[in-house]
Design a protein around this motif. Structure first.
Motif, PDB file in Angstrom:
ATOM      1  N   ALA A  96       0.844  -1.198   0.000  1.00 49.82           N
ATOM      2  CA  ALA A  96       0.000   0.000   0.000  1.00 49.82           C
ATOM      3  C   ALA A  96       0.877   1.245   0.000  1.00 49.82           C
ATOM      4  O   ALA A  96       1.366   1.677  -1.042  1.00 49.82           O
ATOM      5  CB  ALA A  96      -0.932  -0.026   1.201  1.00 49.82           C
ATOM      6  N   LEU A  97       1.075   1.827   1.180  1.00 46.31           N
ATOM      7  CA  LEU A  97       1.872   3.046   1.303  1.00 46.31           C
ATOM      8  C   LEU A  97       2.870   2.849   2.436  1.00 46.31           C
ATOM      9  O   LEU A  97       2.481   2.554   3.564  1.00 46.31           O
ATOM     10  CB  LEU A  97       0.961   4.238   1.597  1.00 46.31           C
ATOM     11  CG  LEU A  97       1.602   5.626   1.631  1.00 46.31           C
ATOM     12  CD1 LEU A  97       2.114   6.016   0.250  1.00 46.31           C
ATOM     13  CD2 LEU A  97       0.608   6.667   2.133  1.00 46.31           C
ATOM     14  N   GLU A  98       4.146   2.997   2.132  1.00 46.77           N
ATOM     15  CA  GLU A  98       5.180   2.781   3.138  1.00 46.77           C
ATOM     16  C   GLU A  98       5.956   4.070   3.384  1.00 46.77           C
ATOM     17  O   GLU A  98       6.187   4.858   2.458  1.00 46.77           O
ATOM     18  CB  GLU A  98       6.132   1.669   2.708  1.00 46.77           C
ATOM     19  CG  GLU A  98       5.467   0.305   2.637  1.00 46.77           C
ATOM     20  CD  GLU A  98       6.466  -0.825   2.502  1.00 46.77           C
ATOM     21  OE1 GLU A  98       7.682  -0.540   2.418  1.00 46.77           O
ATOM     22  OE2 GLU A  98       6.032  -1.994   2.470  1.00 46.77           O
ATOM     23  N   LEU A 113      -7.628   3.725   8.975  1.00 44.54           N
ATOM     24  CA  LEU A 113      -7.265   4.640   7.900  1.00 44.54           C
ATOM     25  C   LEU A 113      -8.145   5.885   7.912  1.00 44.54           C
ATOM     26  O   LEU A 113      -7.664   7.011   7.724  1.00 44.54           O
ATOM     27  CB  LEU A 113      -7.366   3.939   6.546  1.00 44.54           C
ATOM     28  CG  LEU A 113      -7.070   4.797   5.308  1.00 44.54           C
ATOM     29  CD1 LEU A 113      -5.652   5.351   5.366  1.00 44.54           C
ATOM     30  CD2 LEU A 113      -7.287   3.989   4.031  1.00 44.54           C
ATOM     31  N   ALA A 114      -9.429   5.705   8.159  1.00 43.53           N
ATOM     32  CA  ALA A 114     -10.335   6.851   8.212  1.00 43.53           C
ATOM     33  C   ALA A 114      -9.950   7.793   9.341  1.00 43.53           C
ATOM     34  O   ALA A 114      -9.993   9.027   9.186  1.00 43.53           O
ATOM     35  CB  ALA A 114     -11.777   6.367   8.385  1.00 43.53           C
ATOM     36  N   ALA A 115      -9.542   7.229  10.494  1.00 43.39           N
ATOM     37  CA  ALA A 115      -9.122   8.069  11.619  1.00 43.39           C
ATOM     38  C   ALA A 115      -7.860   8.844  11.278  1.00 43.39           C
ATOM     39  O   ALA A 115      -7.721  10.030  11.603  1.00 43.39           O
ATOM     40  CB  ALA A 115      -8.898   7.198  12.852  1.00 43.39           C
ATOM     41  N   ILE A 116      -6.929   8.178  10.585  1.00 43.95           N
ATOM     42  CA  ILE A 116      -5.689   8.860  10.172  1.00 43.95           C
ATOM     43  C   ILE A 116      -5.993   9.990   9.209  1.00 43.95           C
ATOM     44  O   ILE A 116      -5.452  11.091   9.318  1.00 43.95           O
ATOM     45  CB  ILE A 116      -4.718   7.849   9.531  1.00 43.95           C
ATOM     46  CG1 ILE A 116      -4.218   6.846  10.589  1.00 43.95           C
ATOM     47  CG2 ILE A 116      -3.523   8.574   8.882  1.00 43.95           C
ATOM     48  CD1 ILE A 116      -3.373   5.730  10.001  1.00 43.95           C
ATOM     49  N   MET A 117      -6.896   9.742   8.253  1.00 43.86           N
ATOM     50  CA  MET A 117      -7.235  10.759   7.266  1.00 43.86           C
ATOM     51  C   MET A 117      -7.909  11.954   7.936  1.00 43.86           C
ATOM     52  O   MET A 117      -7.662  13.099   7.559  1.00 43.86           O
ATOM     53  CB  MET A 117      -8.144  10.169   6.182  1.00 43.86           C
ATOM     54  CG  MET A 117      -7.459   9.161   5.275  1.00 43.86           C
ATOM     55  SD  MET A 117      -6.023   9.854   4.435  1.00 43.86           S
ATOM     56  CE  MET A 117      -6.773  11.190   3.536  1.00 43.86           C
ATOM     57  N   ARG A 118      -8.756  11.702   8.933  1.00 45.55           N
ATOM     58  CA  ARG A 118      -9.387  12.820   9.643  1.00 45.55           C
ATOM     59  C   ARG A 118      -8.337  13.649  10.366  1.00 45.55           C
ATOM     60  O   ARG A 118      -8.381  14.884  10.349  1.00 45.55           O
ATOM     61  CB  ARG A 118     -10.431  12.286  10.631  1.00 45.55           C
ATOM     62  CG  ARG A 118     -11.705  11.772   9.990  1.00 45.55           C
ATOM     63  CD  ARG A 118     -12.794  11.593  11.036  1.00 45.55           C
ATOM     64  NE  ARG A 118     -12.436  10.573  12.007  1.00 45.55           N
ATOM     65  CZ  ARG A 118     -12.728   9.283  11.892  1.00 45.55           C
ATOM     66  NH1 ARG A 118     -13.379   8.849  10.813  1.00 45.55           N
ATOM     67  NH2 ARG A 118     -12.381   8.414  12.826  1.00 45.55           N
ATOM     68  N   ASP A 119      -7.367  12.975  10.973  1.00 47.71           N
ATOM     69  CA  ASP A 119      -6.299  13.680  11.676  1.00 47.71           C
ATOM     70  C   ASP A 119      -5.450  14.494  10.717  1.00 47.71           C
ATOM     71  O   ASP A 119      -5.081  15.636  10.991  1.00 47.71           O
ATOM     72  CB  ASP A 119      -5.422  12.683  12.434  1.00 47.71           C
ATOM     73  CG  ASP A 119      -4.289  13.363  13.183  1.00 47.71           C
ATOM     74  OD1 ASP A 119      -4.565  14.116  14.134  1.00 47.71           O
ATOM     75  OD2 ASP A 119      -3.120  13.148  12.803  1.00 47.71           O
ATOM     76  N   LEU A 125      -4.785   7.222  -0.531  1.00 50.88           N
ATOM     77  CA  LEU A 125      -3.373   7.090  -0.147  1.00 50.88           C
ATOM     78  C   LEU A 125      -2.540   8.220  -0.720  1.00 50.88           C
ATOM     79  O   LEU A 125      -1.554   8.651  -0.099  1.00 50.88           O
ATOM     80  CB  LEU A 125      -2.825   5.744  -0.621  1.00 50.88           C
ATOM     81  CG  LEU A 125      -3.458   4.496   0.007  1.00 50.88           C
ATOM     82  CD1 LEU A 125      -2.859   3.229  -0.585  1.00 50.88           C
ATOM     83  CD2 LEU A 125      -3.292   4.511   1.513  1.00 50.88           C
ATOM     84  N   LEU A 126      -2.898   8.728  -1.882  1.00 54.01           N
ATOM     85  CA  LEU A 126      -2.142   9.825  -2.492  1.00 54.01           C
ATOM     86  C   LEU A 126      -2.165  11.081  -1.623  1.00 54.01           C
ATOM     87  O   LEU A 126      -1.226  11.880  -1.657  1.00 54.01           O
ATOM     88  CB  LEU A 126      -2.710  10.148  -3.876  1.00 54.01           C
ATOM     89  CG  LEU A 126      -2.305   9.206  -5.021  1.00 54.01           C
ATOM     90  CD1 LEU A 126      -3.236   9.392  -6.210  1.00 54.01           C
ATOM     91  CD2 LEU A 126      -0.864   9.465  -5.434  1.00 54.01           C
ATOM     92  N   GLU A 127      -3.227  11.246  -0.852  1.00 55.17           N
ATOM     93  CA  GLU A 127      -3.361  12.455  -0.046  1.00 55.17           C
ATOM     94  C   GLU A 127      -2.474  12.438   1.205  1.00 55.17           C
ATOM     95  O   GLU A 127      -2.119  13.495   1.724  1.00 55.17           O
ATOM     96  CB  GLU A 127      -4.823  12.638   0.375  1.00 55.17           C
ATOM     97  CG  GLU A 127      -5.764  12.958  -0.774  1.00 55.17           C
ATOM     98  CD  GLU A 127      -7.122  13.396  -0.273  1.00 55.17           C
ATOM     99  OE1 GLU A 127      -7.291  13.484   0.952  1.00 55.17           O
ATOM    100  OE2 GLU A 127      -8.007  13.652  -1.110  1.00 55.17           O
ATOM    101  N   VAL A 128      -2.131  11.250   1.689  1.00 48.51           N
ATOM    102  CA  VAL A 128      -1.444  11.159   2.976  1.00 48.51           C
ATOM    103  C   VAL A 128      -0.115  11.907   2.995  1.00 48.51           C
ATOM    104  O   VAL A 128       0.112  12.746   3.876  1.00 48.51           O
ATOM    105  CB  VAL A 128      -1.260   9.686   3.389  1.00 48.51           C
ATOM    106  CG1 VAL A 128      -0.431   9.587   4.672  1.00 48.51           C
ATOM    107  CG2 VAL A 128      -2.619   9.022   3.589  1.00 48.51           C
ATOM    108  N   PRO A 129       0.823  11.666   2.052  1.00 49.84           N
ATOM    109  CA  PRO A 129       2.102  12.395   2.117  1.00 49.84           C
ATOM    110  C   PRO A 129       1.933  13.907   1.977  1.00 49.84           C
ATOM    111  O   PRO A 129       2.603  14.677   2.677  1.00 49.84           O
ATOM    112  CB  PRO A 129       2.905  11.819   0.939  1.00 49.84           C
ATOM    113  CG  PRO A 129       2.274  10.503   0.654  1.00 49.84           C
ATOM    114  CD  PRO A 129       0.823  10.686   0.955  1.00 49.84           C
ATOM    115  N   MET A 130       1.048  14.340   1.089  1.00 50.78           N
ATOM    116  CA  MET A 130       0.901  15.770   0.840  1.00 50.78           C
ATOM    117  C   MET A 130       0.250  16.481   2.019  1.00 50.78           C
ATOM    118  O   MET A 130       0.672  17.575   2.414  1.00 50.78           O
ATOM    119  CB  MET A 130       0.081  16.001  -0.426  1.00 50.78           C
ATOM    120  CG  MET A 130       0.724  15.450  -1.681  1.00 50.78           C
ATOM    121  SD  MET A 130      -0.156  15.982  -3.176  1.00 50.78           S
ATOM    122  CE  MET A 130       0.435  14.773  -4.356  1.00 50.78           C
TER     123      MET A 130
END
Length: 356
Positions: free
Chosen positions: A75-77, A338-344, A107-112
């Motif tokens: 996935a994303l590392e 993952l949803a909790a991480i994205m909200r954070d 997943l693309l949104e996480v690093p940015m």
């Protein structure tokens, strides 16, 4: 701020020459202090692209990790490196690797959103040994970066948008003749053609069309092009130096030459190409992502991304033929995490855009 109790302060008595000398020293000290505090202490690299092209291997070699059996990235590392900067502060390099381009919108949104766009760079690695998949992988990676960055810019402050636009224009300052035809991304992007050791033995006509496609795409978005193979030490070193340059701000240009010959490994730095050099400047009409892809498909038949996605359901977890109660329960738990991480991440991104 000057210290009036200090005898060496500018308020102390002395000749005009002595006061001027102390003023110059104070200004130099303040300049160095400002440089040390404004220099980026943290940068981010986002590596994505074709499957099994060597993304993990390139990252591991940069970090001098011992290579055992490289497992596929699912996935994303995330990994990071640290080194001491010239101002005696630690520079941190965040590296994110996307395992697959399929269904990777979230997943693309996480690093940015985690690190912002200010010090972001991206490496799109394309498998040159599979010519029929080049455009599908390249277009998917590009659109993912573009769309995610566009959503973030809509929420950014005017000052941040102006800053990113100015940086983008600086990268292509030598391509002024084509500036009005470019669709620049707000951060540096390097198109890395992987497995060049296989590609180098292809027919010249095929190499010509693929090189023209990659050069056109890189020029359109204000990016750079580099061919790479872990089996060729010279090319491996250039990629390693490029990661160091964008990741830690090494001052020298890592590209040791300007190579545009399709019979050799391409090496084209930001803003050093043009439509005329690529050989399509005389063709009428504005060049776009769609036109570049259509031109390649005429000469090199491409697998359509839609057809590839039709081979599997959009989400196999929701397909009745893939039901597994234990796995489904674990998947549901991970989806909630993952949803909790994205909200954070979203809350942090909004907060950082406000304080910028």
């Amino acid at each position: 701020m000057l210290d009036k109790s200090n005898p060496s302060s500018l308020s102390a008595t002395g000749t005009i020459q002595e006061i001027a000398g102390r003023l110059a020293e104070e200004q130099e000290r303040l300049r160095q202090l400002e440089a040390s505090t404004t220099a980026p202490k943290e940068r981010t690299l986002f590596v994505l692209g074709s499957k099994c092209v060597g993304k993990s291997m390139a990252i591991n070699r940069f970090f001098d990790r011992e290579e055992q059996t490289t497992r596929p990235t699912m996935a994303l590392e995330y990994s990071y490196g640290r080194r001491m900067g010239s101002g005696r502060y630690a520079q941190v390099l965040n590296v994110w690797e996307l395992g697959s381009l399929d269904n990777a919108e979230q997943l693309l949104e996480v690093p940015m959103r985690t690190h912002g766009l200010q010090q972001m760079s991206a490496f799109i690695m394309i498998d040159l040994s599979q010519p029929q998949r080049v455009w599908a992988d390249l277009e998917c990676a590009y659109r993912g970066l573009r769309d995610t960055a566009s959503r973030m810019l809509q929420q950014a402050t005017p000052q941040l948008r102006e800053y990113l636009e100015r940086r983008s224009l600086e990268r292509v300052k030598h391509a002024q003749q084509d500036l009005n035809t470019l669709e620049l991304l707000p951060f540096p992007v390097v198109l890395v053609g992987g497995k060049y050791d296989i590609f180098m033995d292809f027919e010249p006509a095929l190499k010509k069309h693929m090189c023209r496609c990659l050069r056109s795409m890189a020029h359109l978005i204000g990016g750079a092009v580099l061919f790479y193979s872990h089996k060729l030490p010279k090319l491996s070193k250039v990629l390693r130096d490029t990661i160091s340059h964008l990741g830690f701000g090494s001052p020298t240009n890592p590209f040791r030459g300007h190579v545009t010959d399709y019979n050799e490994a391409l090496s084209i730095w930001f803003g050093t190409d043009s439509w005329a050099q690529i050989g399509i400047g005389e063709i009428a009409g504005r060049w776009s992502v769609e036109r570049i892809g259509a031109t390649l498909s005429v000469e090199v038949p491409q697998l359509q991304l839609e057809k590839q996605k039709q081979q599997l359901p959009q989400d196999p977890a929701k397909d009745a033929g893939f039901k597994e109660s234990i796995i489904d329960d674990m998947r549901a738990q991970k989806d909630e995490e993952l949803a909790a991480i994205m909200r954070d991440v979203n809350v942090r991104g909004k907060f950082e855009s406000v304080i910028y």
